[in-house]
Design a protein around this motif. Structure first.
Motif, mmCIF file in Angstrom:
data_model
loop_
_atom_site.group_PDB
_atom_site.id
_atom_site.type_symbol
_atom_site.label_atom_id
_atom_site.label_comp_id
_atom_site.label_asym_id
_atom_site.label_seq_id
_atom_site.Cartn_x
_atom_site.Cartn_y
_atom_site.Cartn_z
ATOM 1 N N LYS A 174 -76.240 -65.377 -23.439
ATOM 2 C CA LYS A 174 -75.426 -66.528 -23.869
ATOM 3 C C LYS A 174 -75.888 -67.788 -23.144
ATOM 4 N N HIS A 175 -76.145 -67.649 -21.841
ATOM 5 C CA HIS A 175 -76.619 -68.782 -21.046
ATOM 6 C C HIS A 175 -77.991 -69.253 -21.531
ATOM 7 N N VAL A 176 -78.896 -68.322 -21.792
ATOM 8 C CA VAL A 176 -80.233 -68.678 -22.270
ATOM 9 C C VAL A 176 -80.138 -69.422 -23.602
ATOM 10 N N LEU A 177 -79.345 -68.915 -24.537
ATOM 11 C CA LEU A 177 -79.221 -69.576 -25.836
ATOM 12 C C LEU A 177 -78.563 -70.955 -25.705
ATOM 13 N N ALA A 178 -77.574 -71.079 -24.821
ATOM 14 C CA ALA A 178 -76.939 -72.386 -24.597
ATOM 15 C C ALA A 178 -77.937 -73.352 -23.963
ATOM 16 N N SER A 179 -78.718 -72.890 -23.007
ATOM 17 C CA SER A 179 -79.732 -73.740 -22.369
ATOM 18 C C SER A 179 -80.768 -74.178 -23.384
ATOM 19 N N ALA A 181 -80.280 -74.468 -26.634
ATOM 20 C CA ALA A 181 -79.622 -75.437 -27.527
ATOM 21 C C ALA A 181 -79.573 -76.815 -26.864
ATOM 22 N N ASP A 182 -79.283 -76.842 -25.572
ATOM 23 C CA ASP A 182 -79.240 -78.117 -24.837
ATOM 24 C C ASP A 182 -80.594 -78.788 -24.777
ATOM 25 N N SER A 183 -81.670 -77.997 -24.870
ATOM 26 C CA SER A 183 -83.024 -78.565 -24.787
ATOM 27 C C SER A 183 -83.486 -79.203 -26.086
ATOM 28 N N LEU A 184 -82.775 -78.927 -27.172
ATOM 29 C CA LEU A 184 -83.189 -79.465 -28.481
ATOM 30 C C LEU A 184 -82.896 -80.941 -28.620
#
Length: 184
Positions: A174-179, A181-184
């Motif tokens: 979940k953290h990896v996917l959120a990170s 998403a934040d990088s986009l």
């Protein structure tokens, strides 16, 4: 209160259990039915194939055959998903780069070999195998909503060595996917 099974199939899980008991050629014990037999009976009872799998899994949980996060074979898995803006093929390429450049921070366990990618007309996949015998697969697909392009990312981590590791693996992804998403 209406549960997800009632909303999706017209029967709550207790009604599905009763249906399966009454349609198992006289066998009252749901333990005697395999996962596949439960799913087939649920389809016969009007559930879609997708709902039939959910019905079988929930019944297996109720009768003590499996826990949340446990597959029919007994292995443990965890998943996380995220929907992000953007055209799905481009988002997938960015994800693969994000993972390659993220180093050990983006991985829950040491790798066993290099991650791989593959593609079909409608899906992109990122796969990794880990030193502990577990593996992870990210499915990437189009998730359009009106005029906005969106991408659905779904990570599934299979064969987690122990049930007590499941929550931390799930939280990690979940953290990896959120990170990401934040990088986009």
């Amino acid at each position: 209160m209406t549960d997800k099974f009632t909303t999706g199939t017209g029967r709550d899980i207790e009604e599905w259990m009763e249906y399966l008991r009454s349609h198992d050629k006289g066998a009252e014990d749901l333990h005697k039915l395999t996962h596949q037999q439960m799913a087939v009976l649920a389809v016969d009872g009007g559930a879609s194939e997708w709902w039939a799998q959910g019905i079988a899994v929930e019944i297996e949980r109720i009768i003590g055959r499996r826990q949340v996060g446990q597959t029919v074979t007994g292995s443990v898995n965890a998943g996380a998903s995220k929907t992000v803006p953007g055209e799905w093929r481009e988002v997938f390429e960015k994800f693969a780069t994000f993972m390659a450049e993220g180093g050990e921070e983006v991985l829950p366990v040491e790798l066993d070999g290099e991650p791989s990618t593959s593609a079909t007309e409608k899906w992109r996949y990122w796969r990794a195998t880990f030193a502990d015998g577990s593996s992870a697969t990210l499915d990437c697909s189009d998730a359009p909503t009106g005029d906005r392009r969106k991408t659905r990312l779904s990570m599934k981590h299979d064969k987690i060595p122990a049930m007590d590791q499941r929550d931390s693996v799930k939280a990690h992804w979940k953290h990896v996917l959120a990170s990401f998403a934040d990088s986009l």
